[in-house]
Design a protein around this motif. Sequence first.
Motif, PDB file in Angstrom:
ATOM      1  N   UNK A   2       0.821  -1.212   0.000  1.00 38.51           N
ATOM      2  CA  UNK A   2       0.000   0.000   0.000  1.00 38.51           C
ATOM      3  C   UNK A   2       0.851   1.256   0.000  1.00 38.51           C
ATOM      4  N   UNK A   3       2.083   1.164   0.567  1.00 40.04           N
ATOM      5  CA  UNK A   3       2.926   2.360   0.635  1.00 40.04           C
ATOM      6  C   UNK A   3       3.862   2.500  -0.547  1.00 40.04           C
ATOM      7  N   UNK A   4       3.749   1.665  -1.548  1.00 39.75           N
ATOM      8  CA  UNK A   4       4.650   1.703  -2.703  1.00 39.75           C
ATOM      9  C   UNK A   4       4.382   2.950  -3.540  1.00 39.75           C
ATOM     10  N   UNK A   5       5.482   3.625  -3.956  1.00 45.16           N
ATOM     11  CA  UNK A   5       5.354   4.836  -4.765  1.00 45.16           C
ATOM     12  C   UNK A   5       4.954   4.452  -6.185  1.00 45.16           C
ATOM     13  N   UNK A   6       3.895   5.081  -6.715  1.00 44.71           N
ATOM     14  CA  UNK A   6       3.370   4.740  -8.030  1.00 44.71           C
ATOM     15  C   UNK A   6       3.487   5.913  -9.003  1.00 44.71           C
ATOM     16  N   UNK A   7       4.440   6.787  -8.761  1.00 45.48           N
ATOM     17  CA  UNK A   7       4.648   7.914  -9.656  1.00 45.48           C
ATOM     18  C   UNK A   7       6.142   8.196  -9.749  1.00 45.48           C
ATOM     19  N   UNK A   8       6.546   9.090 -10.692  1.00 44.88           N
ATOM     20  CA  UNK A   8       7.962   9.387 -10.926  1.00 44.88           C
ATOM     21  C   UNK A   8       8.424  10.651 -10.221  1.00 44.88           C
ATOM     22  N   UNK A   9       7.560  11.260  -9.449  1.00 43.92           N
ATOM     23  CA  UNK A   9       7.949  12.495  -8.778  1.00 43.92           C
ATOM     24  C   UNK A   9       8.729  12.191  -7.506  1.00 43.92           C
ATOM     25  N   UNK A  10       9.557  13.142  -7.108  1.00 44.72           N
ATOM     26  CA  UNK A  10      10.370  12.968  -5.906  1.00 44.72           C
ATOM     27  C   UNK A  10       9.736  13.746  -4.757  1.00 44.72           C
ATOM     28  N   UNK A  11       9.195  13.018  -3.786  1.00 49.58           N
ATOM     29  CA  UNK A  11       8.655  13.642  -2.590  1.00 49.58           C
ATOM     30  C   UNK A  11       9.787  13.731  -1.572  1.00 49.58           C
ATOM     31  N   UNK A  12      10.292  14.937  -1.370  1.00 45.26           N
ATOM     32  CA  UNK A  12      11.483  15.136  -0.541  1.00 45.26           C
ATOM     33  C   UNK A  12      11.191  14.776   0.909  1.00 45.26           C
ATOM     34  N   UNK A  13      12.131  14.069   1.513  1.00 42.88           N
ATOM     35  CA  UNK A  13      11.994  13.714   2.918  1.00 42.88           C
ATOM     36  C   UNK A  13      12.208  14.955   3.797  1.00 42.88           C
ATOM     37  N   UNK A  14      11.673  14.954   5.019  1.00 45.16           N
ATOM     38  CA  UNK A  14      11.878  16.094   5.922  1.00 45.16           C
ATOM     39  C   UNK A  14      13.373  16.398   6.089  1.00 45.16           C
ATOM     40  N   UNK A  15      13.703  17.672   5.984  1.00 43.49           N
ATOM     41  CA  UNK A  15      15.108  18.084   6.026  1.00 43.49           C
ATOM     42  C   UNK A  15      15.265  19.309   6.924  1.00 43.49           C
ATOM     43  N   UNK A  16      16.374  19.387   7.685  1.00 47.89           N
ATOM     44  CA  UNK A  16      16.595  20.559   8.540  1.00 47.89           C
ATOM     45  C   UNK A  16      17.190  21.742   7.789  1.00 47.89           C
ATOM     46  N   UNK A  17      17.668  21.502   6.541  1.00 52.15           N
ATOM     47  CA  UNK A  17      18.472  22.532   5.885  1.00 52.15           C
ATOM     48  C   UNK A  17      17.712  23.791   5.494  1.00 52.15           C
ATOM     49  N   UNK A  18      16.439  23.751   5.062  1.00 51.93           N
ATOM     50  CA  UNK A  18      15.759  25.029   4.775  1.00 51.93           C
ATOM     51  C   UNK A  18      15.682  25.956   5.979  1.00 51.93           C
ATOM     52  N   UNK A  19      15.307  25.411   7.142  1.00 53.67           N
ATOM     53  CA  UNK A  19      15.208  26.243   8.346  1.00 53.67           C
ATOM     54  C   UNK A  19      16.590  26.735   8.776  1.00 53.67           C
ATOM     55  N   UNK A  20      17.569  25.826   8.778  1.00 53.61           N
ATOM     56  CA  UNK A  20      18.919  26.223   9.173  1.00 53.61           C
ATOM     57  C   UNK A  20      19.525  27.209   8.178  1.00 53.61           C
TER      58      UNK A  20
END
Length: 261
Positions: A2-20
């Motif tokens: 059910x959690x398998x990605x079925x599209x070619x888009x990249x959903x970025x994982x949570x990252x600290x770098x924008x805030x930092x």
Amino acid sequence: MSGEQKHQYHLVEPSPWPALGSAAGFTLFLGLTLFMHEYPYSIYVLMAGLFMVLATMFFWWRDVVREAEYQGHHTPIVQIGMRYGMIFFICSEVMFFVAFFWAFFDSSLYPDTGVWPPADIVALDPFDLPLINTLILLLSGCTVTWSHHALQHNNRKDFIRGLVLTIILGAIFTAVQAYEYQHATFGFTDGIYASTFYMATGFHGFHVLVGTIFLTVCLFRGLKGHFSPEHHFGFEAAAWYWHFVDVVWLFLFICIYWWGG
């Protein structure tokens, strides 16, 4: 699953770098503002902000390289979005330099003293060091194109050779411009001609430095076996940026050094 990605888009994982990165940018410009107003200990705030910005850039781009090279997130459709992003970024850089050209032409076409350059300014000879730097940048545009063409045909030896030559030429350009500044007869605060001259050419020099670093990172990645004929947007973006720097310099040479001088 059910959690398998079925599209070619990249959903970025949570990252600290924008805030930092935002905090780092705020610290850098706060330190710069305090430093220009000669507040005590402002240099420490400025250096801390600069270190934070550089660290954020390093770790954030490290994650992007991992996503592209090892995790396979940069699918063809993701690369299209990244190309549009780079195009819009270069367009924003164009408008950045338009502001400097606007200031220069507003001052030169309608000078307060009726004379341009001002009588107390000895302009640089456009057919001396500026012409040499023009030839250097035009040659570097040829070498980066050679490198790109070689990579597209999976000729990694010429890809590396062209990239090394481009980096060397970029470093030579920076050295020649530094020498030119040292021997100029006017300083940044010597009127509107000097201010617009140094703002336009100085920020272009900064962009050459950034482009040289950009290409150097691509060189190290290329030596590690990164990039392929079908998947090399990181290098392609650096090549686009370098060509943009070349074109801006041609306008600077013609408008500011030659016509304006």
